[in-house]
Design a protein around this motif. Sequence first.
Motif, PDB file in Angstrom:
ATOM      1  N   CYS A 133      18.565  -5.949  -4.777  1.00  0.00           N
ATOM      2  CA  CYS A 133      17.122  -6.175  -3.972  1.00  0.00           C
ATOM      3  C   CYS A 133      17.702  -5.908  -2.621  1.00  0.00           C
ATOM      4  O   CYS A 133      18.931  -6.756  -2.006  1.00  0.00           O
ATOM      5  CB  CYS A 133      16.427  -6.943  -4.287  1.00  0.00           C
ATOM      6  SG  CYS A 133      16.680  -8.474  -4.114  1.00  0.00           S
ATOM      7  N   ALA A 134      16.884  -5.484  -1.714  1.00  0.00           N
ATOM      8  CA  ALA A 134      17.242  -5.759  -0.301  1.00  0.00           C
ATOM      9  C   ALA A 134      15.978  -5.719   0.584  1.00  0.00           C
ATOM     10  O   ALA A 134      14.853  -5.461   0.031  1.00  0.00           O
ATOM     11  CB  ALA A 134      18.010  -4.268   0.264  1.00  0.00           C
ATOM     12  N   GLY A 135      16.023  -6.046   1.665  1.00  0.00           N
ATOM     13  CA  GLY A 135      14.917  -6.079   2.739  1.00  0.00           C
ATOM     14  C   GLY A 135      15.143  -5.911   4.177  1.00  0.00           C
ATOM     15  O   GLY A 135      16.241  -5.596   4.581  1.00  0.00           O
ATOM     16  N   ARG A 136      14.014  -5.293   4.746  1.00  0.00           N
ATOM     17  CA  ARG A 136      14.278  -4.932   6.101  1.00  0.00           C
ATOM     18  C   ARG A 136      12.812  -5.030   7.103  1.00  0.00           C
ATOM     19  O   ARG A 136      11.843  -5.094   6.306  1.00  0.00           O
ATOM     20  CB  ARG A 136      14.651  -3.351   6.299  1.00  0.00           C
ATOM     21  CG  ARG A 136      13.491  -2.413   5.763  1.00  0.00           C
ATOM     22  CD  ARG A 136      13.816  -0.953   5.878  1.00  0.00           C
ATOM     23  NE  ARG A 136      14.497  -0.667   6.962  1.00  0.00           N
ATOM     24  CZ  ARG A 136      13.801  -0.081   8.073  1.00  0.00           C
ATOM     25  NH1 ARG A 136      12.453   0.144   7.963  1.00  0.00           N
ATOM     26  NH2 ARG A 136      14.425   0.279   9.238  1.00  0.00           N
ATOM     27  N   ARG A 137      13.063  -5.283   8.217  1.00  0.00           N
ATOM     28  CA  ARG A 137      11.789  -5.425   8.975  1.00  0.00           C
ATOM     29  C   ARG A 137      11.202  -3.728   9.307  1.00  0.00           C
ATOM     30  O   ARG A 137      12.187  -3.096   9.697  1.00  0.00           O
ATOM     31  CB  ARG A 137      12.062  -6.089  10.193  1.00  0.00           C
ATOM     32  CG  ARG A 137      12.395  -7.499  10.076  1.00  0.00           C
ATOM     33  CD  ARG A 137      12.478  -8.540  11.313  1.00  0.00           C
ATOM     34  NE  ARG A 137      12.928 -10.096  11.310  1.00  0.00           N
ATOM     35  CZ  ARG A 137      12.097 -11.027  11.140  1.00  0.00           C
ATOM     36  NH1 ARG A 137      10.727 -10.576  11.011  1.00  0.00           N
ATOM     37  NH2 ARG A 137      12.516 -12.147  10.903  1.00  0.00           N
ATOM     38  N   GLY A 138      10.105  -3.833   9.531  1.00  0.00           N
ATOM     39  CA  GLY A 138       9.670  -2.412   9.658  1.00  0.00           C
ATOM     40  C   GLY A 138       9.479  -1.728   8.366  1.00  0.00           C
ATOM     41  O   GLY A 138       9.035  -2.220   7.450  1.00  0.00           O
ATOM     42  N   LEU A 139       9.048  -0.150   8.580  1.00  0.00           N
ATOM     43  CA  LEU A 139       8.565   0.573   7.656  1.00  0.00           C
ATOM     44  C   LEU A 139       9.551   0.782   6.402  1.00  0.00           C
ATOM     45  O   LEU A 139      10.793   0.265   6.441  1.00  0.00           O
ATOM     46  CB  LEU A 139       8.577   2.076   8.031  1.00  0.00           C
ATOM     47  CG  LEU A 139       7.530   2.162   9.115  1.00  0.00           C
ATOM     48  CD1 LEU A 139       7.661   3.636   9.713  1.00  0.00           C
ATOM     49  CD2 LEU A 139       6.009   1.842   8.924  1.00  0.00           C
ATOM     50  N   ALA A 140       8.899   0.765   5.223  1.00  0.00           N
ATOM     51  CA  ALA A 140       9.689   0.978   3.702  1.00  0.00           C
ATOM     52  C   ALA A 140      10.221   2.502   4.055  1.00  0.00           C
ATOM     53  O   ALA A 140       9.765   3.460   3.987  1.00  0.00           O
ATOM     54  CB  ALA A 140       8.770   1.061   2.703  1.00  0.00           C
ATOM     55  N   THR A 141      11.615   2.213   3.826  1.00  0.00           N
ATOM     56  CA  THR A 141      12.648   3.381   3.912  1.00  0.00           C
ATOM     57  C   THR A 141      13.563   3.419   2.818  1.00  0.00           C
ATOM     58  O   THR A 141      13.607   2.199   1.907  1.00  0.00           O
ATOM     59  CB  THR A 141      13.155   3.637   5.283  1.00  0.00           C
ATOM     60  OG1 THR A 141      14.094   2.664   5.181  1.00  0.00           O
ATOM     61  CG2 THR A 141      12.274   3.425   6.459  1.00  0.00           C
ATOM     62  N   ASP A 147       0.824  -1.240  -0.013  1.00  0.00           N
ATOM     63  CA  ASP A 147       0.020   0.089   0.004  1.00  0.00           C
ATOM     64  C   ASP A 147       0.921   1.281  -0.034  1.00  0.00           C
ATOM     65  O   ASP A 147       0.261   2.211  -0.050  1.00  0.00           O
ATOM     66  CB  ASP A 147      -1.038  -0.034   1.354  1.00  0.00           C
ATOM     67  CG  ASP A 147      -0.423   0.088   2.586  1.00  0.00           C
ATOM     68  OD1 ASP A 147      -0.912   0.199   3.573  1.00  0.00           O
ATOM     69  OD2 ASP A 147       1.046  -0.114   2.560  1.00  0.00           O
ATOM     70  N   TYR A 148       2.213   1.138   0.054  1.00  0.00           N
ATOM     71  CA  TYR A 148       3.184   2.269   0.113  1.00  0.00           C
ATOM     72  C   TYR A 148       4.168   1.922  -0.856  1.00  0.00           C
ATOM     73  O   TYR A 148       4.995   0.720  -0.620  1.00  0.00           O
ATOM     74  CB  TYR A 148       3.536   2.388   1.431  1.00  0.00           C
ATOM     75  CG  TYR A 148       4.701   3.763   1.355  1.00  0.00           C
ATOM     76  CD1 TYR A 148       5.945   3.366   1.590  1.00  0.00           C
ATOM     77  CD2 TYR A 148       4.191   5.119   1.272  1.00  0.00           C
ATOM     78  CE1 TYR A 148       7.086   4.329   1.474  1.00  0.00           C
ATOM     79  CE2 TYR A 148       5.184   6.040   1.345  1.00  0.00           C
ATOM     80  CZ  TYR A 148       6.579   5.762   1.538  1.00  0.00           C
ATOM     81  OH  TYR A 148       7.599   6.659   1.491  1.00  0.00           O
ATOM     82  N   THR A 149       4.637   3.003  -1.645  1.00  0.00           N
ATOM     83  CA  THR A 149       5.702   2.885  -2.475  1.00  0.00           C
ATOM     84  C   THR A 149       6.387   4.079  -2.642  1.00  0.00           C
ATOM     85  O   THR A 149       5.689   5.053  -2.498  1.00  0.00           O
ATOM     86  CB  THR A 149       5.275   2.137  -3.907  1.00  0.00           C
ATOM     87  OG1 THR A 149       4.495   3.100  -4.702  1.00  0.00           O
ATOM     88  CG2 THR A 149       4.787   0.802  -3.945  1.00  0.00           C
TER      89      THR A 149
END
Length: 121
Positions: A96-104, A56-58
């Motif tokens: 590509c990369a990933g993280r827990r939490g908000l998209a930053t 829902d957020y990009t």
Amino acid sequence: QVQLVESGGGLAQAGGSLRLSCVASGRSVSSDSLGWFRQAPGKEREFVATISWSSDYTSYADSVKGRFVISRDNAKNTVYLQMNSLKPEDTAVYYCAGRRGLATKTSYDYWGQGTQVVVSS
């Protein structure tokens, strides 16, 4: 531990399109934010796009806004980057990369090895 593997890179002509894929393994990343970054020769790695766990957020870098689209399929543990209207300055290794939490735009926890994109003029 999450492993990310990118694919879909290659050679494209200016004005053309490519679609990058990044598949995660090790655990589900459906609750993580995912992003794409790139590094051109002689330059620092830079943010390209990010997407929230629910899509829902990009957010996009200004340099790719309106040309690139990030999406994800949580059932496939995969994130995509559709790249349209490619320019020679899009030439880079894409990660590509990933993280827990908000998209930053920063502070990602795990990374793929990258896929090369070359755009010819």
